[in-house]
Motif scaffolding. Sequence first.
Motif, PDB file in Angstrom:
ATOM      1  N   LEU A 130      -7.292 -29.140 -12.179  1.00  0.00           N
ATOM      2  CA  LEU A 130      -6.852 -30.511 -12.433  1.00  0.00           C
ATOM      3  C   LEU A 130      -5.669 -30.518 -13.410  1.00  0.00           C
ATOM      4  N   GLY A 131      -5.798 -29.721 -14.482  1.00  0.00           N
ATOM      5  CA  GLY A 131      -4.754 -29.641 -15.502  1.00  0.00           C
ATOM      6  C   GLY A 131      -3.457 -29.095 -14.924  1.00  0.00           C
ATOM      7  N   THR A 132      -3.573 -28.066 -14.060  1.00  0.00           N
ATOM      8  CA  THR A 132      -2.386 -27.476 -13.447  1.00  0.00           C
ATOM      9  C   THR A 132      -1.688 -28.504 -12.565  1.00  0.00           C
ATOM     10  N   PHE A 133      -2.491 -29.255 -11.790  1.00  0.00           N
ATOM     11  CA  PHE A 133      -1.930 -30.274 -10.893  1.00  0.00           C
ATOM     12  C   PHE A 133      -1.143 -31.306 -11.695  1.00  0.00           C
ATOM     13  N   ILE A 134      -1.734 -31.784 -12.790  1.00  0.00           N
ATOM     14  CA  ILE A 134      -1.054 -32.805 -13.605  1.00  0.00           C
ATOM     15  C   ILE A 134       0.170 -32.215 -14.295  1.00  0.00           C
ATOM     16  N   PHE A 135       0.019 -31.007 -14.844  1.00  0.00           N
ATOM     17  CA  PHE A 135       1.134 -30.372 -15.561  1.00  0.00           C
ATOM     18  C   PHE A 135       2.322 -30.147 -14.632  1.00  0.00           C
ATOM     19  N   LEU A 136       2.074 -29.504 -13.474  1.00  0.00           N
ATOM     20  CA  LEU A 136       3.168 -29.227 -12.542  1.00  0.00           C
ATOM     21  C   LEU A 136       3.723 -30.523 -11.939  1.00  0.00           C
ATOM     22  N   GLY A 137       2.832 -31.500 -11.681  1.00  0.00           N
ATOM     23  CA  GLY A 137       3.272 -32.774 -11.132  1.00  0.00           C
ATOM     24  C   GLY A 137       4.224 -33.480 -12.079  1.00  0.00           C
ATOM     25  N   VAL A 138       3.865 -33.544 -13.364  1.00  0.00           N
ATOM     26  CA  VAL A 138       4.684 -34.248 -14.358  1.00  0.00           C
ATOM     27  C   VAL A 138       5.971 -33.484 -14.631  1.00  0.00           C
ATOM     28  N   THR A 139       5.878 -32.188 -14.939  1.00  0.00           N
ATOM     29  CA  THR A 139       7.091 -31.418 -15.257  1.00  0.00           C
ATOM     30  C   THR A 139       7.997 -31.322 -14.028  1.00  0.00           C
ATOM     31  N   GLY A 140       7.380 -31.235 -12.831  1.00  0.00           N
ATOM     32  CA  GLY A 140       8.173 -31.173 -11.601  1.00  0.00           C
ATOM     33  C   GLY A 140       8.986 -32.448 -11.408  1.00  0.00           C
ATOM     34  N   THR A 141       8.351 -33.596 -11.596  1.00  0.00           N
ATOM     35  CA  THR A 141       9.038 -34.883 -11.441  1.00  0.00           C
ATOM     36  C   THR A 141      10.160 -35.024 -12.469  1.00  0.00           C
ATOM     37  N   VAL A 142       9.868 -34.635 -13.716  1.00  0.00           N
ATOM     38  CA  VAL A 142      10.883 -34.733 -14.770  1.00  0.00           C
ATOM     39  C   VAL A 142      12.061 -33.817 -14.442  1.00  0.00           C
ATOM     40  N   THR A 143      11.756 -32.579 -14.041  1.00  0.00           N
ATOM     41  CA  THR A 143      12.819 -31.631 -13.708  1.00  0.00           C
ATOM     42  C   THR A 143      13.676 -32.163 -12.558  1.00  0.00           C
ATOM     43  N   TYR A 144      13.010 -32.714 -11.536  1.00  0.00           N
ATOM     44  CA  TYR A 144      13.725 -33.271 -10.390  1.00  0.00           C
ATOM     45  C   TYR A 144      14.690 -34.376 -10.847  1.00  0.00           C
ATOM     46  N   SER A 145      14.200 -35.276 -11.709  1.00  0.00           N
ATOM     47  CA  SER A 145      15.049 -36.381 -12.183  1.00  0.00           C
ATOM     48  C   SER A 145      16.228 -35.860 -12.980  1.00  0.00           C
ATOM     49  N   ILE A 146      15.976 -34.864 -13.840  1.00  0.00           N
ATOM     50  CA  ILE A 146      17.037 -34.335 -14.692  1.00  0.00           C
ATOM     51  C   ILE A 146      18.139 -33.706 -13.831  1.00  0.00           C
ATOM     52  N   ILE A 147      17.723 -32.975 -12.791  1.00  0.00           N
ATOM     53  CA  ILE A 147      18.708 -32.263 -11.976  1.00  0.00           C
ATOM     54  C   ILE A 147      19.443 -33.208 -11.017  1.00  0.00           C
ATOM     55  N   PHE A 148      18.683 -34.070 -10.319  1.00  0.00           N
ATOM     56  CA  PHE A 148      19.301 -34.836  -9.226  1.00  0.00           C
ATOM     57  C   PHE A 148      19.706 -36.259  -9.589  1.00  0.00           C
ATOM     58  N   HIS A 149      19.239 -36.776 -10.711  1.00  0.00           N
ATOM     59  CA  HIS A 149      19.598 -38.154 -11.049  1.00  0.00           C
ATOM     60  C   HIS A 149      20.296 -38.257 -12.390  1.00  0.00           C
ATOM     61  N   ARG A 150      21.102 -37.278 -12.653  1.00  0.00           N
ATOM     62  CA  ARG A 150      21.854 -37.199 -13.882  1.00  0.00           C
ATOM     63  C   ARG A 150      22.999 -38.233 -13.860  1.00  0.00           C
ATOM     64  N   ALA A 151      23.297 -38.846 -15.023  1.00  0.00           N
ATOM     65  CA  ALA A 151      24.464 -39.736 -15.091  1.00  0.00           C
ATOM     66  C   ALA A 151      25.718 -38.864 -15.124  1.00  0.00           C
ATOM     67  N   GLY A 152      26.819 -39.412 -14.637  1.00  0.00           N
ATOM     68  CA  GLY A 152      28.067 -38.657 -14.643  1.00  0.00           C
ATOM     69  C   GLY A 152      28.500 -38.310 -16.064  1.00  0.00           C
ATOM     70  N   LYS A 153      29.363 -37.320 -16.204  1.00  0.00           N
ATOM     71  CA  LYS A 153      29.728 -36.789 -17.523  1.00  0.00           C
ATOM     72  C   LYS A 153      30.276 -37.869 -18.467  1.00  0.00           C
ATOM     73  N   TYR A 154      31.152 -38.757 -17.960  1.00  0.00           N
ATOM     74  CA  TYR A 154      31.764 -39.762 -18.832  1.00  0.00           C
ATOM     75  C   TYR A 154      31.187 -41.148 -18.593  1.00  0.00           C
ATOM     76  N   ASP A 155      30.018 -41.227 -17.947  1.00  0.00           N
ATOM     77  CA  ASP A 155      29.386 -42.509 -17.635  1.00  0.00           C
ATOM     78  C   ASP A 155      28.580 -42.980 -18.840  1.00  0.00           C
ATOM     79  N   THR A 156      29.069 -44.004 -19.557  1.00  0.00           N
ATOM     80  CA  THR A 156      28.357 -44.512 -20.745  1.00  0.00           C
ATOM     81  C   THR A 156      27.749 -45.879 -20.470  1.00  0.00           C
ATOM     82  N   SER A 157      27.751 -46.315 -19.190  1.00  0.00           N
ATOM     83  CA  SER A 157      27.211 -47.642 -18.860  1.00  0.00           C
ATOM     84  C   SER A 157      25.684 -47.645 -18.980  1.00  0.00           C
ATOM     85  N   ASP A 158      25.100 -48.838 -19.130  1.00  0.00           N
ATOM     86  CA  ASP A 158      23.644 -48.965 -19.219  1.00  0.00           C
ATOM     87  C   ASP A 158      23.009 -48.707 -17.865  1.00  0.00           C
ATOM     88  N   GLY A 159      21.722 -48.321 -17.906  1.00  0.00           N
ATOM     89  CA  GLY A 159      20.976 -48.161 -16.670  1.00  0.00           C
ATOM     90  C   GLY A 159      20.568 -49.522 -16.143  1.00  0.00           C
TER      91      GLY A 159
END
Length: 298
Positions: free
Chosen positions: A52-81
Amino acid sequence: MKIRNILILIGCAIALTGASLWMGQQAYSWFPPQAAAESKLIDELFSFLVSLGTFIFLGVTGTVTYSIIFHRAGKYDTSDGPPIEGNITLEVVWTTIPILLVLWIATYSYNIYAEMAIQGPMEAMHIHTMASAHAATMESTTEPIEKIEVLAKQWAWVFRYPNQNVTSTELHLPVNRRISLALQSADVLHGFYIPAFRLKQDIVPKQTIDFEFTPIRPGKYRLRDSQFSGTYFAAMQTDVVVQSIEDYNHWLKTAATQKPTPANNQAANEYTQKIKGAFTSGYPTVIPAPPPLVNFPS
Ligand SMILES: [Cu+2]
């Protein structure tokens, strides 16, 4: 959502489940051998929690990693979300899932404790008969042996087998028999802990606590004190010898013929050494009880 994305999500969920189940199986190898019937139950529970712990750990870190890699703001993008405020469906989902998980874990753990019938002194007195019926289903059907008296003191373990009036500083037990102990403390709080049995029970002064379990694997294991009980608490250890009923009876008979002699006691040894030696810490300590007089000193 595109069909392709749904398929990718399903694929991830399957991989995640597979990895979690694999991790849960690995958990069995992180422990000492399963020397008591109860250890199997505890290891099953632990393996379940690891999955259960592994499922939650990998699920959470996997989702965060995915967001960081694929939904990054552009380098000079300072606009609000985007201004997102409140989402009832999402809140209901993220409240319900943890509640169900916690209830699942609680029920599973409670059932295992009921099956082990070691819910503590109060429960042992009141619903003991009910819990024993559960426990009987998982063990071989043998009549329990005599109740062994366990005396914990600063800092020694003394075991007494009342039928033969044998005392020992080593705990001998027959394999595949229901063992019944009466735990007592002469002074402070101690803890009866055998890691290979996955069993731990506090020993409370001025109380006799009944404790039952079934060793299933012959061998030599270690009994430790799981509650800090003073200066020489680390020395409060001894061997638990699980043997065939024939060897056990033979040991009892032989021990009964031996005259009581003082057992080797590490706490007492260290204390006298300290008096003789030049080094004194300056801290006061409880004087260890004299080495116990027993038929079978370890
Ligand atoms: Cu202790």
